[in-house]
Design a protein around this motif. Structure first.
Motif, PDB file in Angstrom:
ATOM      1  N   GLU A 145      22.296 -16.596 -35.450  1.00 61.32           N
ATOM      2  CA  GLU A 145      21.782 -16.957 -34.130  1.00 61.32           C
ATOM      3  C   GLU A 145      20.363 -17.488 -34.278  1.00 61.32           C
ATOM      4  O   GLU A 145      19.420 -16.727 -34.506  1.00 61.32           O
ATOM      5  CB  GLU A 145      21.816 -15.750 -33.185  1.00 61.32           C
ATOM      6  CG  GLU A 145      23.192 -15.462 -32.640  1.00 61.32           C
ATOM      7  CD  GLU A 145      23.149 -14.503 -31.455  1.00 61.32           C
ATOM      8  OE1 GLU A 145      22.038 -14.156 -31.012  1.00 61.32           O
ATOM      9  OE2 GLU A 145      24.226 -14.107 -30.984  1.00 61.32           O
ATOM     10  N   ARG A 166      11.969 -12.072 -30.900  1.00 62.14           N
ATOM     11  CA  ARG A 166      13.342 -12.354 -30.483  1.00 62.14           C
ATOM     12  C   ARG A 166      13.668 -11.632 -29.174  1.00 62.14           C
ATOM     13  O   ARG A 166      14.447 -12.125 -28.361  1.00 62.14           O
ATOM     14  CB  ARG A 166      14.328 -11.940 -31.579  1.00 62.14           C
ATOM     15  CG  ARG A 166      14.285 -12.849 -32.799  1.00 62.14           C
ATOM     16  CD  ARG A 166      15.257 -12.396 -33.883  1.00 62.14           C
ATOM     17  NE  ARG A 166      16.637 -12.586 -33.521  1.00 62.14           N
ATOM     18  CZ  ARG A 166      17.350 -13.692 -33.751  1.00 62.14           C
ATOM     19  NH1 ARG A 166      16.769 -14.738 -34.334  1.00 62.14           N
ATOM     20  NH2 ARG A 166      18.607 -13.774 -33.402  1.00 62.14           N
ATOM     21  N   ASP A 168      18.727 -11.426 -37.027  1.00 62.10           N
ATOM     22  CA  ASP A 168      18.927 -10.509 -35.914  1.00 62.10           C
ATOM     23  C   ASP A 168      18.604  -9.111 -36.427  1.00 62.10           C
ATOM     24  O   ASP A 168      19.470  -8.370 -36.881  1.00 62.10           O
ATOM     25  CB  ASP A 168      20.370 -10.591 -35.416  1.00 62.10           C
ATOM     26  CG  ASP A 168      20.584  -9.742 -34.174  1.00 62.10           C
ATOM     27  OD1 ASP A 168      19.579  -9.285 -33.611  1.00 62.10           O
ATOM     28  OD2 ASP A 168      21.743  -9.542 -33.779  1.00 62.10           O
ATOM     29  N   ARG A 199      19.749 -19.265 -27.294  1.00 63.20           N
ATOM     30  CA  ARG A 199      19.830 -19.423 -28.743  1.00 63.20           C
ATOM     31  C   ARG A 199      21.058 -20.258 -29.051  1.00 63.20           C
ATOM     32  O   ARG A 199      21.930 -20.448 -28.212  1.00 63.20           O
ATOM     33  CB  ARG A 199      19.954 -18.057 -29.442  1.00 63.20           C
ATOM     34  CG  ARG A 199      18.779 -17.124 -29.206  1.00 63.20           C
ATOM     35  CD  ARG A 199      19.044 -15.779 -29.850  1.00 63.20           C
ATOM     36  NE  ARG A 199      17.921 -14.869 -29.613  1.00 63.20           N
ATOM     37  CZ  ARG A 199      18.031 -13.563 -29.476  1.00 63.20           C
ATOM     38  NH1 ARG A 199      19.221 -13.005 -29.555  1.00 63.20           N
ATOM     39  NH2 ARG A 199      16.967 -12.810 -29.271  1.00 63.20           N
ATOM     40  N   ASP A 242      16.896 -18.776 -33.166  1.00 67.85           N
ATOM     41  CA  ASP A 242      16.052 -18.518 -31.995  1.00 67.85           C
ATOM     42  C   ASP A 242      14.770 -19.340 -32.101  1.00 67.85           C
ATOM     43  O   ASP A 242      13.763 -18.887 -32.648  1.00 67.85           O
ATOM     44  CB  ASP A 242      15.729 -17.023 -31.909  1.00 67.85           C
ATOM     45  CG  ASP A 242      15.153 -16.630 -30.554  1.00 67.85           C
ATOM     46  OD1 ASP A 242      14.541 -17.497 -29.904  1.00 67.85           O
ATOM     47  OD2 ASP A 242      15.324 -15.462 -30.155  1.00 67.85           O
ATOM     48  N   HIS A 294      21.320 -13.517 -23.125  1.00 72.65           N
ATOM     49  CA  HIS A 294      20.245 -14.189 -23.850  1.00 72.65           C
ATOM     50  C   HIS A 294      20.766 -15.212 -24.845  1.00 72.65           C
ATOM     51  O   HIS A 294      20.034 -16.073 -25.299  1.00 72.65           O
ATOM     52  CB  HIS A 294      19.385 -13.155 -24.593  1.00 72.65           C
ATOM     53  CG  HIS A 294      20.122 -12.474 -25.703  1.00 72.65           C
ATOM     54  ND1 HIS A 294      20.842 -11.314 -25.506  1.00 72.65           N
ATOM     55  CD2 HIS A 294      20.264 -12.788 -27.001  1.00 72.65           C
ATOM     56  CE1 HIS A 294      21.377 -10.939 -26.650  1.00 72.65           C
ATOM     57  NE2 HIS A 294      21.045 -11.804 -27.570  1.00 72.65           N
ATOM     58  N   THR A 328      12.898 -13.659 -26.058  1.00 69.63           N
ATOM     59  CA  THR A 328      13.954 -14.576 -25.628  1.00 69.63           C
ATOM     60  C   THR A 328      14.946 -13.868 -24.712  1.00 69.63           C
ATOM     61  O   THR A 328      15.375 -14.418 -23.690  1.00 69.63           O
ATOM     62  CB  THR A 328      14.696 -15.147 -26.856  1.00 69.63           C
ATOM     63  OG1 THR A 328      13.753 -15.732 -27.747  1.00 69.63           O
ATOM     64  CG2 THR A 328      15.710 -16.191 -26.442  1.00 69.63           C
TER      65      THR A 328
END
Length: 586
Positions: free
Chosen positions: A184, A153, A409, A172, A186, A168, A156
């Motif tokens: 979120e 992650r 996350d 997403r 991704d 960022h 990204t």
């Protein structure tokens, strides 16, 4: 009592009967140890096909550098300088590099003696037995999976920086029906993980070439940052803060700040342990493994020290951005240099890919060898006949990592995912001493165990005093007393207890001093981690113990009764000295 390997799980009644026999099985299997001969011959055969020996020392150096120099160094350097060491963060990196090299020596002795893919799991299994090996190995795999998901992650986020995007989140998309922290999505992180999974499933050799290309590109970006940093920097920033009210000089936080900084930046060196899991695929391991492991640590130490010096030259320590020290430093200057922030984003993206590739290679090989011991299903141990890679382990852990990276996350701090790895480093340092001084069945283990316990206890007391005792002469006296006691215990052990075996090809020099210093340093670094780290470690360790009691011990017990696994410690080790001499060398 003859049973089939699956007898404990053939029916619900059989499983209940197995559970009722758990105390007996724990006493038989938990401390059962393997041998070098077992690990390099019988255990390897359980994977079916063999892994091809295609790697040389430069491949291992590439894997080591790629595994260590990720994006984390771009953050860790700023935190250590601003909060702990100031410009002396350069010395912090040198101290941390020395610590990493001492641990690397311990890994190297085992890897040369047992060139198998199990890494620390195999080393601890032949020394302290099945349960401690499973506890450390499983914790390490959990750390790998969680940190790999977080790193994916992070790719990204750095990709957004490289593209010049303001945030960022633009890469997403958010699903508002899901709880915060899990909403979120991704897809880029998922794509990266699955693509790298395909690469490591296809071929280790091709994985090495990809790692080499990405690592070289990453090194070019790092060299660029170093050169530009020294070009734009000023020597006065090494001694003068921006705010005159703050402490000045090269050591604004004193000697203690340098060591606290070393504890923080040491986390940037974690990753070389994955190199030891490649040992089964190395040509001439006696020559290539010591060069590959030690060489990568030394090279990374030099790069880190130069990066830290470059950053200290760019800005006074009290102006450094702890979250983005390098890109923040260039943004502080004129607008003509702000494009360097985008370049740093590109370099960090390459660093993420290399560290992710090496970590995914390492986690698959750990799982493969754990499967060989029957404490997890042997399906994980299979090596594909065409690719000569542990496809089952690679695919399973890759998909699992991708699922977590998709929506979670994690927001895991560097020290939160490192506690399991530091614990494994500590165990391997203990294991290399125990293995040198104890020969099962012929040597009394208690003098060595007593030394390891006393030395670890002294190290724990020193660490607690360092962290919690108020500053002053009493603290200095107590710390000095701990050091004197530790040296006394070590010297007494060195003169009183003879070595039971000496490595045939490569061994840790200055035994038992170097692994003992490694034990001390790893305990000291563990003491620098925060409370959530220990809560997470305790939670996952408890989960691993439950899995071992409910599944692993019964599976390995069945395999023992079948004769598939060796008998318990007292029975298998009668001829261990002879077996060590018969260990095949490549």
């Amino acid at each position: 009592m003859e049973q089939s390997h699956s007898s404990s799980f053939s029916s619900f009644k059989s499983y209940l009967r197995a559970l009722s026999d758990t105390p007996n099985r724990l006493s038989r299997r938990a401390c059962s140890v393997s041998t070098s001969f077992e690990e390099t011959s019988h255990a390897r055969a359980r994977s079916g096909s063999t892994m091809k020996r295609t790697l040389r020392w430069y491949d291992l150096v590439g894997f080591g550098v790629g595994g260590m120099v990720g994006a984390g160094v771009f953050v860790t350097t700023g935190r250590a300088s601003r909060l702990n060491a100031g410009p002396a963060v350069v010395i912090s990196y040198a101290i941390a590099g020395l610590c990493a090299l001492l641990s690397a020596f311990c890994y190297t002795e085992f890897a040369v003696d047992m060139p198998v893919a199990g890494g620390a799991f195999s080393y601890i299994r032949v020394t302290f037995g099945e349960f401690l090996a499973f506890l450390t190995g499983a914790n390490l795999i959990i750390d790998y999976v969680l940190s790999n998901a977080a790193v994916a992650r992070g790719f990204t986020a750095y990709l957004g920086t490289a593209l010049g995007l303001s945030t960022h989140a633009q890469l997403r998309f958010t699903i508002h029906g899901l709880p915060k922290g899990y909403n979120e999505i991704d897809l880029i992180a998922v794509a990266v993980v699955l693509l790298l999974t395909l690469v490591i499933c296809y071929s280790t050799r091709e994985s090495s070439w990809l790692n080499m290309v990405l690592t070289v590109l990453h090194m070019l970006f790092i060299v660029f940052v170093i050169v530009v940093g020294f070009w734009r920097g000023e020597w006065k920033n090494f001694t003068q803060p921006e705010n005159p009210k703050n402490a000045d000089g090269f050591f604004p936080f004193g000697v203690s700040g340098v060591f606290n900084g070393a504890a923080m930046v040491y986390l940037s060196y974690i990753g070389y342990d994955a190199v030891s899991t490649m040992a089964e695929e190395v040509k001439d391991p006696v020559k290539n493994i010591p060069i590959g492991v030690s060489g990568s640590v030394i090279l990374v130490t030099v790069l880190y020290c130069l990066m830290a010096a470059s950053m200290s030259a760019l800005l006074p320590y009290d102006m450094i951005d702890t979250e983005a020290p390098f890109s923040g430093a260039f943004k502080e200057g004129s607008s003509q240099w702000r494009w360097v922030s985008n370049v740093i984003g590109v370099g960090a993206s390459f660093g993420i890919l290399t560290s992710l590739l090496v970590a995914m290679l390492g986690q698959a090989r750990y799982m493969c060898v754990i499967g060989r011991s029957y404490v997890v299903p042997t399906w994980f141990a299979r090596v594909h006949p065409s690719t000569s890679t542990p496809v089952n382990s690679s695919a399973f852990l890759g998909i699992f990592t991708a699922i977590i990276a998709l929506f979670t996350d994690l927001n895991i701090l560097l020290n939160l995912v490192s506690i399991g790895t530091l614990f494994v480093f500590y165990m391997v340092a203990n294991a290399v001493i125990y293995r040198r001084y104890v020969s099962q069945g012929t040597t009394n283990p208690w003098p060595t165990l007593s030394f390891l316990f006393c030395f670890s206890l002294t190290s724990v007391i020193f660490t607690l005093l360092w962290q919690f005792a108020p500053s002053g002469k009493p603290k200095a006296f107590m710390l000095g007393s701990c050091i004197a006691l530790a040296i006394g215990v070590l010297q007494l052990f060195h003169f009183m207890v003879p070595q039971a075996r000496r490595p045939e090809f490569w061994g840790v020099p200055l035994m038992p001093w170097i692994p003992s210093v490694s034990i001390f340093l790893n305990i000291f670094l563990l003491g620098s981690l925060d409370k959530p780290s220990y809560v997470r470690f305790a939670f996952f360790s408890a989960l691993i113990v439950i899995v071992y009691v409910l599944y692993s011990v019964h599976s390995s017990f069945d395999a023992e009764q079948d004769g598939t696994l060796s008998q318990k410690t007292g029975e298998i080790m009668k001829g261990s000295v002879d077996e060590e001499d018969l260990t095949p060398r490549v």
